[in-house]
Design an enzyme around this catalytic site. Sequence first.
Site, PDB file in Angstrom:
ATOM      1  N   GLY A 127     -17.212   6.446 -46.653  1.00 57.29           N
ATOM      2  CA  GLY A 127     -17.362   7.202 -45.918  1.00 57.29           C
ATOM      3  C   GLY A 127     -18.076   6.583 -45.028  1.00 57.29           C
ATOM      4  O   GLY A 127     -18.851   5.686 -44.414  1.00 57.29           O
ATOM      5  N   CYS A 128     -18.054   7.007 -43.786  1.00 56.68           N
ATOM      6  CA  CYS A 128     -18.952   6.970 -42.326  1.00 56.68           C
ATOM      7  C   CYS A 128     -21.046   7.051 -42.719  1.00 56.68           C
ATOM      8  O   CYS A 128     -21.481   5.984 -42.527  1.00 56.68           O
ATOM      9  CB  CYS A 128     -19.036   7.295 -41.301  1.00 56.68           C
ATOM     10  SG  CYS A 128     -18.379   8.576 -40.526  1.00 56.68           S
ATOM     11  N   TYR A 129     -20.885   8.729 -42.755  1.00 61.63           N
ATOM     12  CA  TYR A 129     -21.861   8.984 -43.160  1.00 61.63           C
ATOM     13  C   TYR A 129     -23.145   8.011 -44.205  1.00 61.63           C
ATOM     14  O   TYR A 129     -24.151   7.624 -44.679  1.00 61.63           O
ATOM     15  CB  TYR A 129     -23.049  10.002 -43.482  1.00 61.63           C
ATOM     16  CG  TYR A 129     -22.743  11.402 -42.049  1.00 61.63           C
ATOM     17  CD1 TYR A 129     -23.412  11.146 -41.223  1.00 61.63           C
ATOM     18  CD2 TYR A 129     -21.542  12.085 -41.906  1.00 61.63           C
ATOM     19  CE1 TYR A 129     -23.239  11.646 -39.473  1.00 61.63           C
ATOM     20  CE2 TYR A 129     -21.645  12.803 -41.077  1.00 61.63           C
ATOM     21  CZ  TYR A 129     -22.698  12.911 -39.969  1.00 61.63           C
ATOM     22  OH  TYR A 129     -22.932  13.619 -38.979  1.00 61.63           O
ATOM     23  N   THR A 183     -22.490   5.217 -45.609  1.00 66.44           N
ATOM     24  CA  THR A 183     -21.880   3.318 -44.993  1.00 66.44           C
ATOM     25  C   THR A 183     -23.862   3.220 -44.952  1.00 66.44           C
ATOM     26  O   THR A 183     -24.392   2.681 -44.946  1.00 66.44           O
ATOM     27  CB  THR A 183     -20.973   3.375 -44.525  1.00 66.44           C
ATOM     28  OG1 THR A 183     -20.474   3.244 -45.058  1.00 66.44           O
ATOM     29  CG2 THR A 183     -21.500   1.670 -43.907  1.00 66.44           C
TER      30      THR A 183
END
Length: 355
Positions: A158-160, A162
């Site tokens: 996920g973005c968060y 990462t």
Amino acid sequence: MPGEYGETNKMKVAIVGSTGYGGVELIRLLQSHPYVEIASVISSSSAGTPIAEGFPHLTNIVVQDLDGVNAAEMAEKADVVFAATPSGVSSKLVPDLIEAGLKVIDLSGDFRIKDGGTYETWYKHPAPEQKYLEKAVYGLCEISGGNVIDASLISNPGCYPTATLLGLIPAVSAGWIDPKSIIIDAKSGVSGAGRGTSLTSHYAEINENFKAYKVNKHQHIPEIEQALAQAAGEPVTVTFTTQLVPMTRGIMSTMYAQMNGAYSDEDFVELYRQYYEGRNFVRVRNAGIWPATKEVFGSNYCDIGFAADARTGRVTIISVIDNMVKGAAGQAIQNLNLMMGWEENLGLGYTPVYP
């Protein structure tokens, strides 16, 4: 395997979810990949229409019509499928793709959490079959990239997680911070909410506004805790607050933790540069310099800075990424490159857009 594909014999890929932000970002980046050809752009809701109708910026760049979701047809056209779908969709689609002999890089959250019960608690969907959860390799490239070589199913982080994990894992692995003390304050641009309209992303609601959401309840919490537990060798529980800021792209994850010793900014810089040596997409700032989201805009970079506080015994770690690139499509392509044994930066050599 690298010898099987090249500029004259390109790997064919299909993108499921091509009408979402993650899918269209994959299209943008893959246009410049020397070994890849986009064989199929796919949308369950817009099949049969040109993709440029929904994304006019792709006029004369991607000319094929959108295909429907059909695993057998994808197997005829492609070697690898990027599944840029909402959670709860991939868990139903990906097993069919795997059984059809395709390699899959999944951008949803469906295969990131190894415990099915934990997944269902946080995502509110039935978990995929356990054999696919076990088969999926978590593709946080700079941490576990070696595990994705020859994988058939990669779960893109996920973005968060990462931004957060790249900022925390070196210090946790070295034992420099107490993993039980970690507090994470993470901020994201509006594109992280997807293209669908809602009050969350409505212009009048977010413009000139700054608000927290899903406090202590964000579905990325178990993903972060799972990876930190692996690094720490013990269970880890974090406090994680997400906030929406009125910008299109970018994530800043600001993390606070108690230090297990006396360390300076320079110590952290040296530790992280050694940890990420040779991994060119992580850039560690000099002591006293902290990164900003604009400095990674449109790129696959993660920039990290530190402020160690001798007075409190705590360290502040600041990590920034472009949520659509390093937090989604760019890391997915990085995973493809690692999976295939290609150079890690193929198709990703973008200088950040500034200003």
